[in-house]
Design a protein around this motif. Structure first.
Motif, PDB file in Angstrom:
ATOM      1  N   ASN A 203       0.845  -1.194   0.000  1.00  0.00           N
ATOM      2  CA  ASN A 203       0.000   0.000   0.000  1.00  0.00           C
ATOM      3  C   ASN A 203       0.882   1.246   0.000  1.00  0.00           C
ATOM      4  N   ASN A 205       0.968   5.985   0.077  1.00  0.00           N
ATOM      5  CA  ASN A 205       0.227   7.231   0.343  1.00  0.00           C
ATOM      6  C   ASN A 205       0.412   8.254  -0.774  1.00  0.00           C
ATOM      7  N   ASN A 232      -8.946  10.739   3.709  1.00  0.00           N
ATOM      8  CA  ASN A 232      -7.617  10.614   4.303  1.00  0.00           C
ATOM      9  C   ASN A 232      -7.190   9.155   4.369  1.00  0.00           C
ATOM     10  N   LEU A 233      -5.881   8.982   4.510  1.00  0.00           N
ATOM     11  CA  LEU A 233      -5.346   7.630   4.673  1.00  0.00           C
ATOM     12  C   LEU A 233      -5.770   7.094   6.043  1.00  0.00           C
ATOM     13  N   PRO A 234      -5.645   5.789   6.248  1.00  0.00           N
ATOM     14  CA  PRO A 234      -5.936   5.234   7.600  1.00  0.00           C
ATOM     15  C   PRO A 234      -5.135   5.951   8.694  1.00  0.00           C
ATOM     16  N   THR A 235      -3.994   6.515   8.284  1.00  0.00           N
ATOM     17  CA  THR A 235      -3.155   7.227   9.287  1.00  0.00           C
ATOM     18  C   THR A 235      -3.757   8.604   9.599  1.00  0.00           C
ATOM     19  N   GLY A 236      -4.812   8.968   8.859  1.00  0.00           N
ATOM     20  CA  GLY A 236      -5.405  10.291   9.094  1.00  0.00           C
ATOM     21  C   GLY A 236      -4.759  11.378   8.241  1.00  0.00           C
ATOM     22  N   ARG A 237      -3.665  10.992   7.542  1.00  0.00           N
ATOM     23  CA  ARG A 237      -2.992  11.989   6.691  1.00  0.00           C
ATOM     24  C   ARG A 237      -3.558  11.932   5.281  1.00  0.00           C
ATOM     25  N   TYR A 239      -3.496  11.896   1.060  1.00  0.00           N
ATOM     26  CA  TYR A 239      -2.583  11.339   0.037  1.00  0.00           C
ATOM     27  C   TYR A 239      -1.729  12.485  -0.519  1.00  0.00           C
TER      28      TYR A 239
END
Ligand code: AHG
Ligand code: MN
Ligand code: MN
Ligand code: MN
Length: 334
Positions: A203, A205, A232-237, A239
């Protein structure tokens, strides 16, 4: 520092195939030599008279750059001198260069498809450019080559690789047993193993696409790009969008960091812009060997049956989970 040169690595790997007579090894070394010569020219591009256009238009309808022509000549002469190659298909030549003959004089049994200089629009602005190569074994044992020898599916490649003329110069290749990267050490003039067994994260980003063509993208690509921008990405950030305009540079980054690169079909490019035989097939072979995926959005790139030398194909390539998502959108929205 302990280093292993490309030549040592190739000989070591060849020892694992005792029946191999070393022709492919010789061919890979010939490519490595040509890459060093082209690198020397690329590195002095601003100083020597090799910037700008060559003043001719190639079969692609592109204004050939001087470095396109120089790289083309260098790789062709290295491959011809090496004697292992019976045919070369180059982006810069409408017809392939056929060294086979009815008398079977050419000993070479390999067919090389090459993009001598990838990312030509970046030459004059000093942004990374590359070379891409793809190697097949001829199907017929001798004599004149046929279309079946030349227009082979990507799954038949015996080797593929690229050279990246970037902040350092790298040669990355596969022979179907994983992907290894070599960095040119100018102090000894050798490519040295720097990235053994390269693997792409499943995967990422980063998405890589020429957003300027958005209005012309097919619905599935529009939806995917929108999701990259809105979710957002699973990290909350969010792409990141990274697009260099040199396929080799965009895909090298994608392989190292994870991510997805897309050059889809559009109104302007009915079958996409990138060429199957010397851009998409070699990069698909490399990315799959590194654990990634390469498709048109619907079909596996390596299984496309080529119909002509310079045919184009849409390309969606990179981290498996990201390519899967695009393929799902194509399936749902077509
Ligand atoms: P080339 O310079 O060999 O013709 O290839 C250029 C290709 C590829 O390197 C890059 O990904 C793509 O063209 C960029 O196309 P756009 O400028 O249309 O985005
Ligand atoms: Mn071109
Ligand atoms: Mn190219
Ligand atoms: Mn090119």
């Amino acid at each position: 520092m302990e280093y292993k040169t490309l030549g040592q690595f190739i000989i070591e790997k060849q020892a694992e195939f005792p029946f191999a007579k070393g022709e492919l090894s010789r061919l890979l070394r010939d490519i490595g030599i040509a890459a060093k010569v082209v690198n020397r020219e690329v590195n002095k591009a601003g100083l020597a008279e090799i910037l700008g256009s060559f003043g001719q238009v190639n079969v692609q309808g592109e204004e050939q750059q001087k470095l396109d022509v120089l790289a083309d000549r260098e790789f062709i002469s290295a491959l011809q001198r090496g004697g292992e190659c019976c045919y070369i298909a180059s982006e810069e030549h409408e017809e392939g260069l056929d060294f086979s003959s009815s008398e079977g004089s050419s000993e070479g049994k390999y067919i090389v498809c090459i993009d001598p200089l990838d990312g030509s629009s970046n030459i004059d602005v000093n942004i990374s450019i590359g070379t891409i190569f793809s190697i097949y074994r001829r199907k017929s044992s001798s004599g004149r080559l046929s279309e079946q020898d030349i227009l082979q599916q990507g799954i038949n490649q015996v080797a593929a690789g690229y050279i990246l003329y970037g902040s350092s110069t790298m040669l990355v290749y596969t022979t179907g047993h994983g992907v290894n990267g070599f960095t040119l050490d100018p102090s000894i003039g050798e490519f040295c193993l720097s990235h053994p067994t390269m693997r792409i994260p499943e995967n990422g980003n980063t998405y890589s696409i020429n957003q300027g063509n958005f209005v012309n993208f097919p619905p599935a690509i529009k939806e995917y790009v929108k999701r990259c921008q809105e979710e957002n990405l699973p990290t909350g950030r969010p792409y990141s969008l990274r697009y260099i305009g040199s396929l080799v540079a965009d895909l090298h980054r994608t392989m190292l960091k994870g991510g997805i690169f897309m050059y889809p079909e559009s109104v302007r490019h009915r079958n996409g812009k990138l060429r199957l035989m010397y851009e998409c097939n070699p990069m698909a072979f490399i990315l799959e060997q590194a654990g990634g995926k390469a498709s048109t959005g619907k079909d596996r790139i390596l299984e496309i049956h080529p119909k002509e030398l310079h045919q184009r194909t849409p390309l969606v390539i990179g981290s498996t989970l990201m390519v899967d998502m695009v393929e799902k959108l194509y399936a749902d929205m077509d």
